[in-house]
Design a protein around this motif. Structure first.
Motif, mmCIF file in Angstrom:
data_model
loop_
_atom_site.group_PDB
_atom_site.id
_atom_site.type_symbol
_atom_site.label_atom_id
_atom_site.label_comp_id
_atom_site.label_asym_id
_atom_site.label_seq_id
_atom_site.Cartn_x
_atom_site.Cartn_y
_atom_site.Cartn_z
ATOM 1 N N ARG A 71 0.799 -1.231 0.000
ATOM 2 C CA ARG A 71 0.000 0.000 0.000
ATOM 3 C C ARG A 71 0.829 1.277 0.000
ATOM 4 O O ARG A 71 0.571 2.196 -0.762
ATOM 5 C CB ARG A 71 -0.866 -0.056 1.265
ATOM 6 C CG ARG A 71 -2.017 0.859 1.332
ATOM 7 C CD ARG A 71 -2.556 0.855 2.754
ATOM 8 N NE ARG A 71 -3.498 -0.196 3.075
ATOM 9 C CZ ARG A 71 -4.792 -0.164 2.802
ATOM 10 N NH1 ARG A 71 -5.297 0.851 2.158
ATOM 11 N NH2 ARG A 71 -5.581 -1.142 3.170
ATOM 12 N N LYS A 94 -12.015 -6.612 -4.211
ATOM 13 C CA LYS A 94 -12.589 -5.378 -3.654
ATOM 14 C C LYS A 94 -11.544 -4.639 -2.800
ATOM 15 O O LYS A 94 -11.355 -3.423 -2.952
ATOM 16 C CB LYS A 94 -13.816 -5.749 -2.805
ATOM 17 C CG LYS A 94 -14.539 -4.583 -2.193
ATOM 18 C CD LYS A 94 -15.896 -5.053 -1.659
ATOM 19 C CE LYS A 94 -16.708 -3.920 -1.091
ATOM 20 N NZ LYS A 94 -16.527 -3.692 0.331
ATOM 21 N N LEU A 97 -8.858 -3.021 -5.064
ATOM 22 C CA LEU A 97 -9.390 -1.869 -5.814
ATOM 23 C C LEU A 97 -9.555 -0.669 -4.881
ATOM 24 O O LEU A 97 -9.187 0.462 -5.230
ATOM 25 C CB LEU A 97 -10.744 -2.225 -6.439
ATOM 26 C CG LEU A 97 -10.726 -3.121 -7.683
ATOM 27 C CD1 LEU A 97 -12.149 -3.552 -8.032
ATOM 28 C CD2 LEU A 97 -10.079 -2.410 -8.876
ATOM 29 N N GLU A 98 -10.120 -0.942 -3.704
ATOM 30 C CA GLU A 98 -10.360 0.167 -2.759
ATOM 31 C C GLU A 98 -9.047 0.829 -2.326
ATOM 32 O O GLU A 98 -9.022 2.012 -2.014
ATOM 33 C CB GLU A 98 -11.143 -0.342 -1.536
ATOM 34 C CG GLU A 98 -12.616 -0.490 -1.869
ATOM 35 C CD GLU A 98 -13.441 -1.129 -0.748
ATOM 36 O OE1 GLU A 98 -14.673 -0.986 -0.782
ATOM 37 O OE2 GLU A 98 -12.865 -1.784 0.147
ATOM 38 N N GLY A 100 -6.650 1.269 -4.302
ATOM 39 C CA GLY A 100 -6.103 1.994 -5.456
ATOM 40 C C GLY A 100 -5.233 1.171 -6.386
ATOM 41 O O GLY A 100 -4.491 1.734 -7.197
ATOM 42 N N ASN A 102 -4.765 -1.607 -9.566
ATOM 43 C CA ASN A 102 -5.431 -2.234 -10.711
ATOM 44 C C ASN A 102 -5.458 -3.736 -10.470
ATOM 45 O O ASN A 102 -4.509 -4.295 -9.908
ATOM 46 C CB ASN A 102 -4.657 -1.965 -12.003
ATOM 47 C CG ASN A 102 -4.550 -0.487 -12.295
ATOM 48 O OD1 ASN A 102 -5.562 0.193 -12.472
ATOM 49 N ND2 ASN A 102 -3.330 0.033 -12.333
ATOM 50 N N VAL A 122 -17.261 -0.384 -7.191
ATOM 51 C CA VAL A 122 -15.979 -0.033 -6.545
ATOM 52 C C VAL A 122 -14.928 0.308 -7.603
ATOM 53 O O VAL A 122 -14.161 1.262 -7.455
ATOM 54 C CB VAL A 122 -15.496 -1.203 -5.638
ATOM 55 C CG1 VAL A 122 -14.071 -0.974 -5.162
ATOM 56 C CG2 VAL A 122 -16.428 -1.367 -4.436
ATOM 57 N N ALA A 123 -14.919 -0.471 -8.697
ATOM 58 C CA ALA A 123 -13.927 -0.204 -9.755
ATOM 59 C C ALA A 123 -14.157 1.192 -10.334
ATOM 60 O O ALA A 123 -13.211 1.954 -10.566
ATOM 61 C CB ALA A 123 -14.016 -1.270 -10.842
ATOM 62 N N SER A 126 -13.125 3.877 -7.829
ATOM 63 C CA SER A 126 -11.673 3.951 -7.606
ATOM 64 C C SER A 126 -10.951 4.502 -8.834
ATOM 65 O O SER A 126 -9.807 4.951 -8.739
ATOM 66 C CB SER A 126 -11.116 2.565 -7.272
ATOM 67 O OG SER A 126 -11.145 1.744 -8.422
ATOM 68 N N ARG A 128 -9.788 2.705 -11.056
ATOM 69 C CA ARG A 128 -8.771 1.710 -11.409
ATOM 70 C C ARG A 128 -9.328 0.724 -12.417
ATOM 71 O O ARG A 128 -10.551 0.594 -12.578
ATOM 72 C CB ARG A 128 -8.307 0.939 -10.166
ATOM 73 C CG ARG A 128 -7.665 1.798 -9.133
ATOM 74 C CD ARG A 128 -6.358 2.366 -9.638
ATOM 75 N NE ARG A 128 -6.173 3.715 -9.090
ATOM 76 C CZ ARG A 128 -5.132 4.486 -9.324
ATOM 77 N NH1 ARG A 128 -4.182 4.050 -10.135
ATOM 78 N NH2 ARG A 128 -5.035 5.670 -8.796
ATOM 79 N N CYS A 130 -10.357 -2.879 -13.526
ATOM 80 C CA CYS A 130 -10.668 -4.212 -13.028
ATOM 81 C C CYS A 130 -10.983 -5.067 -14.249
ATOM 82 O O CYS A 130 -12.037 -4.918 -14.864
ATOM 83 C CB CYS A 130 -11.837 -4.198 -12.049
ATOM 84 S SG CYS A 130 -12.167 -5.847 -11.394
#
Ligand code: NAI
Length: 377
Positions: A71, A94, A97-98, A100, A102, A122-123, A126, A128, A130
């Protein structure tokens, strides 16, 4: 393009799909394996990751440690592949993605439609990528078929017939083998056995080539080995939004069929045929004319098929290079060059909605039901 850092969860030593991801991700020099939580057995996973060249401090015991460890790094992974068993896909995808990252998730993306909708949301939130590994759609000659459909070369599509039927679970005396049994146990596999495992590849392929979505379906499920709670054989009829008629057979008891994935697309002015065991050829029959064999790597193919063909004509290209094509497009997308054709969370969600629709239909003696996710109705 600078090399991207890649992390993998699952796909440990001896797993089925792990090697295809490692070959695919690293085939073009876009990604370097920088981190991993490869195995449900922490020590085995850490040791294997280090043998594959991952630094000791990035060879994690589990995905939670990997999330925490990656992270806040400056050189954190640019892409995380989730290649664990199905029931874990949702929470891992999930969480990453949350945070940050890919993500490339294996199919089926989730266990329920609600989870699928949550991943799509969520994607989106974010920002990002998915993606979902519907890797058969990345074979060059599959892209050629889609190009031919898009450019009207076989006219409006009337009918698609597709099979994904193998015989590897056809031995009733082996039905209790733990590697086979879990696939037909609702607690481990979810609401569907064979359709969720293989049928969704065929249904995604039909949508991909037709450039259309499945709207309704009618299913007949059978557990031909009676100890199985979930189906080992399914026949699914479907209709697409544009009116195309679909017929899909998927089975794991078709002894004698090996991989058994093929698709035929019948348009008003021609037909196309492709099989995963001969992935380099498409058979093309213009109406009223002879069947022609189109070959990967030959002159005159679409830009897309040419781009994804790697070695010279008549030299076989196979499954790991189809997976590599997914990674090529992921590397481009991560670098801001979005690529048409990359299977996304929306495709993963549509598959889950089709699985639930098929289960409902099979329980209702083949009644036609809406196959679209509520979010896309
Ligand atoms: P497998 O059982 O052969 O391997 C699973 C691997 O994940 C093992 O190394 C195991 O130790 C590891 N693992 C399990 N739980 C884990 C956890 N919580 N954290 C980290 N590692 C964990 O399974 P297989 O056949 O490789 O399937 C994995 C996924 O890939 C499934 O979702 C399957 O549907 C999908 N798949 C997709 C294919 C495709 O064509 N796209 C083909 C084959 C599988």
């Amino acid at each position: 393009m600078a090399k991207l850092n890649w992390g993998m969860i699952g796909g440990g030593e001896g797993s089925q799909i792990g090697p295809a991801h490692r070959l695919g991700a690293q085939a073009d020099g876009n990604f370097v394996l920088a981190a991993g939580a490869l195995d449900v057995d922490a020590e085995k996973g850490r040791a294997y990751a280090q043998r594959l060249g991952v630094a000791a401090d990035r060879a994690y015991a589990n995905w939670e440690d990997m999330l925490e460890g990656e992270r806040n790094r400056d050189d954190r992974v640019d892409l995380v592949t989730v290649a664990t068993p199905n029931s874990t896909h949702f929470e891992i995808t999930k969480a990453f993605l949350e945070a940050g990252f890919n993500v490339l998730c294996e199919k089926p993306m989730t266990m329920t439609v609600e989870e699928g909708e949550e991943i799509v949301r969520v994607a989106k939130a974010s920002g990002r990528i998915c993606a979902v590994n519907y890797c058969y759609s990345a074979y060059p000659m599959v892209r050629e078929m889609r190009h031919m459909v898009r450019t009207g070369q076989i006219g409006k599509i009337r009918l698609i017939v597709t099979n994904f039927s193998h015989g590897h679970h056809g031995d009733a005396t082996d039905a209790d083998n733990p590697r086979v049994r879990w696939r037909y146990d609702p607690k481990m596999a979810g609401v569907s056995g064979q359709f969720a495992d293989c049928g969704i590849h065929a249904m995604h392929m039909a949508s991909f080539i037709a450039d259309d979505q499945v709207e309704t379906l009618s299913a007949d499920f059978a557990s031909t080995i009676s100890s199985r709670e979930l189906e080992d054989d399914a026949m699914v009829n479907f209709r697409m939004q544009g009116g195309t008629v679909g017929r899909l057979w998927t089975s794991s008891v078709a002894i004698g069929r090996q991989h058994g994935f093929d698709i035929q697309v019948f348009g008003e002015t021609g037909g196309l045929r492709w099989a995963s065991e001969q992935p380099n050829q498409v058979l093309y029959t213009p109406v009223g004319d002879r069947t022609q064999i189109m070959e990967k790597g030959e002159a005159g193919l679409s830009d897309e098929a040419a781009r994804l063909s790697r070695v010279a004509i008549a030299h076989p290209e196979g499954f790991p290079l189809a997976v590599a094509n997914i990674y090529v497009d992921l590397a481009a997308a991560i670098s801001g060059d979005a690529r048409d054709g990359l299977p996304t969370a929306e495709d993963g969600l549509r598959s889950m909605a089709a699985v639930y629709a098929a289960v409902e239909s099979a329980k209702g003696n083949g009644a036609w039901v809406d196959a679209r996710p509520p979010m896309f109705r």
